[in-house]
Design a protein around this motif. Structure first.
Motif, PDB file in Angstrom:
ATOM      1  N   THR A  18      31.444  41.805  39.656  1.00 58.18           N
ATOM      2  CA  THR A  18      32.678  41.987  38.897  1.00 58.18           C
ATOM      3  C   THR A  18      33.845  41.279  39.570  1.00 58.18           C
ATOM      4  N   ASN A  19      34.863  40.983  38.780  1.00 54.16           N
ATOM      5  CA  ASN A  19      36.103  40.426  39.309  1.00 54.16           C
ATOM      6  C   ASN A  19      37.060  41.576  39.526  1.00 54.16           C
ATOM      7  N   ALA A  20      37.555  41.714  40.731  1.00 54.71           N
ATOM      8  CA  ALA A  20      38.331  42.894  41.079  1.00 54.71           C
ATOM      9  C   ALA A  20      39.820  42.615  41.262  1.00 54.71           C
ATOM     10  N   GLN A  21      40.291  41.484  40.819  1.00 55.40           N
ATOM     11  CA  GLN A  21      41.697  41.171  41.034  1.00 55.40           C
ATOM     12  C   GLN A  21      42.566  41.831  39.973  1.00 55.40           C
ATOM     13  N   CYS A  22      43.733  42.277  40.398  1.00 60.34           N
ATOM     14  CA  CYS A  22      44.695  42.799  39.439  1.00 60.34           C
ATOM     15  C   CYS A  22      45.362  41.622  38.725  1.00 60.34           C
ATOM     16  N   ALA A  23      46.128  41.910  37.693  1.00 58.98           N
ATOM     17  CA  ALA A  23      46.754  40.860  36.895  1.00 58.98           C
ATOM     18  C   ALA A  23      47.749  40.036  37.720  1.00 58.98           C
ATOM     19  N   MET A  24      48.509  40.683  38.589  1.00 57.61           N
ATOM     20  CA  MET A  24      49.497  39.965  39.398  1.00 57.61           C
ATOM     21  C   MET A  24      48.809  39.035  40.404  1.00 57.61           C
ATOM     22  N   CYS A  25      47.789  39.536  41.070  1.00 55.73           N
ATOM     23  CA  CYS A  25      47.072  38.704  42.045  1.00 55.73           C
ATOM     24  C   CYS A  25      46.430  37.510  41.353  1.00 55.73           C
ATOM     25  N   ARG A  26      45.829  37.758  40.196  1.00 60.55           N
ATOM     26  CA  ARG A  26      45.170  36.685  39.463  1.00 60.55           C
ATOM     27  C   ARG A  26      46.182  35.611  39.057  1.00 60.55           C
ATOM     28  N   ALA A  27      47.353  36.005  38.559  1.00 55.02           N
ATOM     29  CA  ALA A  27      48.362  35.043  38.108  1.00 55.02           C
ATOM     30  C   ALA A  27      48.864  34.186  39.265  1.00 55.02           C
ATOM     31  N   VAL A  28      49.090  34.789  40.402  1.00 51.44           N
ATOM     32  CA  VAL A  28      49.593  34.041  41.558  1.00 51.44           C
ATOM     33  C   VAL A  28      48.521  33.115  42.107  1.00 51.44           C
ATOM     34  N   LEU A  29      47.307  33.589  42.197  1.00 50.83           N
ATOM     35  CA  LEU A  29      46.252  32.793  42.806  1.00 50.83           C
ATOM     36  C   LEU A  29      45.705  31.714  41.881  1.00 50.83           C
ATOM     37  N   GLU A  30      45.803  31.890  40.568  1.00 48.96           N
ATOM     38  CA  GLU A  30      45.339  30.848  39.652  1.00 48.96           C
ATOM     39  C   GLU A  30      46.274  29.654  39.638  1.00 48.96           C
ATOM     40  N   SER A  31      47.533  29.858  39.979  1.00 50.80           N
ATOM     41  CA  SER A  31      48.479  28.746  39.989  1.00 50.80           C
ATOM     42  C   SER A  31      48.298  27.863  41.230  1.00 50.80           C
ATOM     43  N   GLU A  32      47.533  28.323  42.180  1.00 46.79           N
ATOM     44  CA  GLU A  32      47.306  27.583  43.424  1.00 46.79           C
ATOM     45  C   GLU A  32      46.188  26.554  43.234  1.00 46.79           C
ATOM     46  N   ASP A  33      46.339  25.375  43.849  1.00 46.41           N
ATOM     47  CA  ASP A  33      45.273  24.368  43.810  1.00 46.41           C
ATOM     48  C   ASP A  33      44.148  24.796  44.742  1.00 46.41           C
ATOM     49  N   GLY A  34      42.932  24.639  44.286  1.00 50.07           N
ATOM     50  CA  GLY A  34      41.784  25.062  45.083  1.00 50.07           C
ATOM     51  C   GLY A  34      41.635  26.570  44.997  1.00 50.07           C
ATOM     52  N   GLN A  35      40.511  27.027  44.581  1.00 51.48           N
ATOM     53  CA  GLN A  35      40.316  28.448  44.328  1.00 51.48           C
ATOM     54  C   GLN A  35      39.700  29.186  45.524  1.00 51.48           C
ATOM     55  N   SER A  36      39.715  28.588  46.689  1.00 49.03           N
ATOM     56  CA  SER A  36      39.109  29.251  47.851  1.00 49.03           C
ATOM     57  C   SER A  36      39.881  30.506  48.252  1.00 49.03           C
ATOM     58  N   THR A  37      41.197  30.475  48.161  1.00 53.02           N
ATOM     59  CA  THR A  37      41.987  31.661  48.491  1.00 53.02           C
ATOM     60  C   THR A  37      41.742  32.769  47.484  1.00 53.02           C
ATOM     61  N   ALA A  38      41.641  32.414  46.203  1.00 51.76           N
ATOM     62  CA  ALA A  38      41.387  33.408  45.162  1.00 51.76           C
ATOM     63  C   ALA A  38      40.026  34.062  45.360  1.00 51.76           C
ATOM     64  N   GLU A  39      39.029  33.283  45.697  1.00 57.21           N
ATOM     65  CA  GLU A  39      37.693  33.845  45.942  1.00 57.21           C
ATOM     66  C   GLU A  39      37.711  34.765  47.154  1.00 57.21           C
ATOM     67  N   GLY A  40      38.449  34.384  48.181  1.00 52.53           N
ATOM     68  CA  GLY A  40      38.545  35.228  49.365  1.00 52.53           C
ATOM     69  C   GLY A  40      39.230  36.556  49.081  1.00 52.53           C
ATOM     70  N   VAL A  41      40.303  36.514  48.313  1.00 53.13           N
ATOM     71  CA  VAL A  41      41.007  37.747  47.942  1.00 53.13           C
ATOM     72  C   VAL A  41      40.108  38.629  47.086  1.00 53.13           C
ATOM     73  N   ASN A  42      39.409  38.027  46.128  1.00 51.61           N
ATOM     74  CA  ASN A  42      38.518  38.786  45.257  1.00 51.61           C
ATOM     75  C   ASN A  42      37.395  39.440  46.064  1.00 51.61           C
ATOM     76  N   ASN A  43      36.802  38.709  46.982  1.00 52.97           N
ATOM     77  CA  ASN A  43      35.741  39.278  47.821  1.00 52.97           C
ATOM     78  C   ASN A  43      36.271  40.403  48.702  1.00 52.97           C
ATOM     79  N   GLY A  44      37.474  40.255  49.211  1.00 49.69           N
ATOM     80  CA  GLY A  44      38.070  41.310  50.027  1.00 49.69           C
ATOM     81  C   GLY A  44      38.328  42.575  49.243  1.00 49.69           C
ATOM     82  N   ILE A  45      38.794  42.423  48.004  1.00 47.08           N
ATOM     83  CA  ILE A  45      39.040  43.587  47.160  1.00 47.08           C
ATOM     84  C   ILE A  45      37.743  44.307  46.849  1.00 47.08           C
ATOM     85  N   VAL A  46      36.698  43.550  46.502  1.00 46.10           N
ATOM     86  CA  VAL A  46      35.399  44.164  46.205  1.00 46.10           C
ATOM     87  C   VAL A  46      34.853  44.868  47.447  1.00 46.10           C
TER      88      VAL A  46
END
Length: 73
Positions: A18-46
């Motif tokens: 599952t994807n465990a990011q909240c709406a705010m985290c997802r919006a901030v991290l999707e605007s960033e180039d390269g999704q490695s930070t977003a994947e790291g945050v998602n894995n940490g939340i899970v």
């Protein structure tokens, strides 16, 4: 009993995907180039979300074993 165990294992694997990011985290991290930070945050939340469930399941298992052992005697 086997059905309950299979259901638990199946639901555990579904839970890990599952994807465990909240709406705010997802919006901030999707605007960033390269999704490695977003994947790291998602894995940490899970990871943080899974640990309490694993601990409660372990405690429930030991309680169940203790009570089922005392009923057998």
């Amino acid at each position: 009993m086997k059905q309950k165990i299979l259901f638990f294992i199946f639901s555990l694997f579904i839970f890990l995907q599952t994807n465990a990011q909240c709406a705010m985290c997802r919006a901030v991290l999707e605007s960033e180039d390269g999704q490695s930070t977003a994947e790291g945050v998602n894995n940490g939340i899970v990871y943080l979300m899974a640990i309490p469930y694993i601990l409660v399941a372990g405690i429930a298992y030991f309680i169940y074993k203790r009570f089922s052992k005392s009923k057998a005697e």
